[in-house]
Design a protein around this motif. Structure first.
Motif, mmCIF file in Angstrom:
data_model
loop_
_atom_site.group_PDB
_atom_site.id
_atom_site.type_symbol
_atom_site.label_atom_id
_atom_site.label_comp_id
_atom_site.label_asym_id
_atom_site.label_seq_id
_atom_site.Cartn_x
_atom_site.Cartn_y
_atom_site.Cartn_z
ATOM 1 N N SER A 133 9.090 -5.679 0.231
ATOM 2 C CA SER A 133 7.948 -5.611 -0.671
ATOM 3 C C SER A 133 7.760 -4.182 -1.138
ATOM 4 N N HIS B 240 5.509 -2.993 -3.029
ATOM 5 C CA HIS B 240 4.140 -2.508 -3.183
ATOM 6 C C HIS B 240 3.545 -1.962 -1.896
ATOM 7 N N ASN B 241 4.084 -2.354 -0.717
ATOM 8 C CA ASN B 241 3.512 -1.825 0.525
ATOM 9 C C ASN B 241 4.570 -1.373 1.531
ATOM 10 N N ALA C 23 -9.542 -7.444 -7.727
ATOM 11 C CA ALA C 23 -8.251 -6.765 -7.622
ATOM 12 C C ALA C 23 -7.273 -7.284 -8.668
ATOM 13 N N GLN C 24 -7.313 -8.597 -8.927
ATOM 14 C CA GLN C 24 -6.412 -9.168 -9.923
ATOM 15 C C GLN C 24 -6.797 -8.717 -11.324
ATOM 16 N N GLN D 174 -5.390 -5.505 -11.865
ATOM 17 C CA GLN D 174 -3.967 -5.572 -12.106
ATOM 18 C C GLN D 174 -3.679 -5.926 -13.564
ATOM 19 N N ILE E 11 1.537 -10.600 -12.904
ATOM 20 C CA ILE E 11 0.508 -10.186 -11.942
ATOM 21 C C ILE E 11 0.984 -10.443 -10.515
ATOM 22 N N ALA E 12 1.545 -11.637 -10.272
ATOM 23 C CA ALA E 12 2.023 -11.973 -8.927
ATOM 24 C C ALA E 12 3.153 -11.042 -8.502
ATOM 25 N N TYR E 13 3.946 -10.593 -9.461
ATOM 26 C CA TYR E 13 5.043 -9.675 -9.160
ATOM 27 C C TYR E 13 4.525 -8.398 -8.505
ATOM 28 N N ALA E 14 3.402 -7.903 -9.018
ATOM 29 C CA ALA E 14 2.827 -6.663 -8.480
ATOM 30 C C ALA E 14 2.329 -6.838 -7.052
ATOM 31 N N TYR E 15 2.079 -8.095 -6.638
ATOM 32 C CA TYR E 15 1.608 -8.367 -5.285
ATOM 33 C C TYR E 15 2.738 -8.815 -4.361
ATOM 34 N N GLY E 16 3.992 -8.673 -4.806
ATOM 35 C CA GLY E 16 5.122 -8.951 -3.934
ATOM 36 C C GLY E 16 5.889 -10.217 -4.239
#
Length: 426
Positions: free
Chosen positions: A61, A63-64, A229-230, A233, A355-360
């Motif tokens: 991931s 992002h983290n 948060a979304q 994003q 958007i989901a891509y940015a969250y992994g």
């Protein structure tokens, strides 16, 4: 338990899985394997239960900075269905783990060789679902003990069949064929385990998710909208987006959820430069769109008034400039607003992808893309999104499929006279 780690290591090498991984910096994999060894006793797993383990997936991931490892328990080289451990490594230590391995496997399995062939298992599953399977499918190929058949008249998609062990009542592990049928007469996509000895269906679940809006006292989740948060994003996507393809869309732009919440606007170049680096209409990874219609790397949106899941070649066309600006009049019948409706569906599917891509939820995590641009995972699994689908009313559904199989979002027309006052949208 000391020899368990060695066994795990040798099994992974023997499968040809870890040889490529250990050529990189593989401290996270070492940590994950050692964690399995150390937790075996706490999880009440014997050396035998951990002797045959397959590294099913490895996802990093961005992002983290967490590396997610998913291990599948096996016996005699056959996977235990859903016996998956997730070990999540960050900054040199395991931050979280989930255990679904089974104990005392050797004492619980009933067989290692099937009596039914893969084709016979498909016939049994089709019959169980009320379909007529005779002569309706054929074998396309076999790789690593996975058999792929054409769907014929019993499945809209190819049928993949593989041996697994299915847990049943009484603590037994039954040898079974694992397969899925994309139903030709409904939106259902059934995943089934068929007993490899008797042909009985041991387990089934539907990959298609419904929301029963007309059901009495149905309550839709309060998390259906975008959270703070979304929403941030969405703004971040817009700010980071470069001049990818200069496409523009006249839509109800996020965070607007419906016409009651705001007006349409022209959104220019909304594709996120990380999630969709060549824009929403690309499929080959080379500058310039392959499609000027509502189709691209992440989704193919089209009309399906007949309800047969087949595009008719009448998708909205933005032309060489990718300008999707179509009129809408909500006082008119839905068929008078088809181009605007399909454009809206295309826009929202792509926004959800980015958007989901940015969250992994990226390529390695099994997202939906035609071309994964060399970033891992399986491609050729973009979302098919039929609009104004003739297969139902007052509903929508999404078929969530494994990596490599197309997802499907079906959006139905609404008949306000059949809506029930008892529905609660919180």
């Amino acid at each position: 338990m000391k020899r368990t780690f060695t066994n795990l290591f040798l099994v992974l090498l023997g499968l040809g899985i870890s040889s490529g991984l250990f050529a990189q910096s593989d401290a996270p994999l070492d940590i994950a394997l050692r964690y399995l060894q150390e937790q075996g006793e706490a999880w009440k797993l014997s050396d035998g239960d951990l002797r045959d383990v397959k590294l099913r997936d490895r996802v990093y991931s961005r992002h983290n900075g967490t590396t997610h490892f998913y291990f599948n328990q096996r016996y005699a080289g056959i996977e235990l269905y859903n016996a998956i451990n997730g070990v999540h490594v960050q900054e040199g230590e395991v931050k979280f783990a989930t255990n679904r391995f089974q104990s005392n496997v050797a004492e619980r399995v009933n067989a290692t060789e099937p009596s039914l062939s893969p084709a016979e298992a498909i016939e049994a599953a089709a019959t169980h679902l009320g379909l007529v399977p005779q002569g309706q499918f054929r074998l396309k190929g076999e790789e690593n003990q996975r058999y792929t058949f054409t769907g014929g008249a019993i499945s809209n998609s190819d049928i993949t069949v593989q041996l697994v062990y299915q847990s049943v009542e009484g603590g037994k592990l039954r040898l079974a064929w694992n397969l899925a049928l994309d139903m030709p007469n409904s939106a259902d996509y059934w995943s089934l385990r068929v007993d490899a000895l008797s042909g009985l269906v041991l387990d089934q679940n539907n990959w298609t998710v419904y929301c029963s809006f007309d059901a009495p006292e149905h309550r839709h989740g309060s998390d259906c909208g975008l959270n703070a948060a979304q929403l941030d994003q969405v703004t971040a996507n817009e700010e980071r987006s470069l001049s990818v393809d200069s496409a523009s869309y006249n839509v109800y732009a996020l965070p607007i959820e419906a016409p009651n919440d705001g007006e349409r606007s022209i959104v220019t170049n909304p594709a996120d430069s990380m999630a969709s680096p060549f824009g929403w209409h690309d499929t080959d990874g080379i500058e310039g769109p392959e499609f000027t219609i509502t189709r691209g790397n992440n989704v193919h949106a089209y009309l399906d008034a007949s309800g047969d899941d087949t595009p008719m070649g009448d998708e909205p066309d933005g032309g060489a400039d990718l300008n999707f600006d179509f009129p809408i009049d909500l006082e008119l019948a839905p068929e008078e607003n088809q181009e605007a409706a399909v454009t809206q569906l295309f826009y929202l599917n792509n926004m959800m992808h980015d958007i989901a891509y940015a969250y992994g939820f990226d390529e390695e995590a099994g997202n939906f893309q035609a071309n994964n641009y060399g970033r891992g995972g399986l491609g050729n699994d973009f979302v098919n999104a039929p609009a104004q689908d003739g297969g139902g009313q007052n509903n929508a559904n999404f078929s969530v499929t494994p990596d490599g199989l197309n997802g499907r979002m079906q959006m139905y027309l609404w008949n306000i006279h059949s809506s029930t006052p008892s529905h609660l949208h919180s």
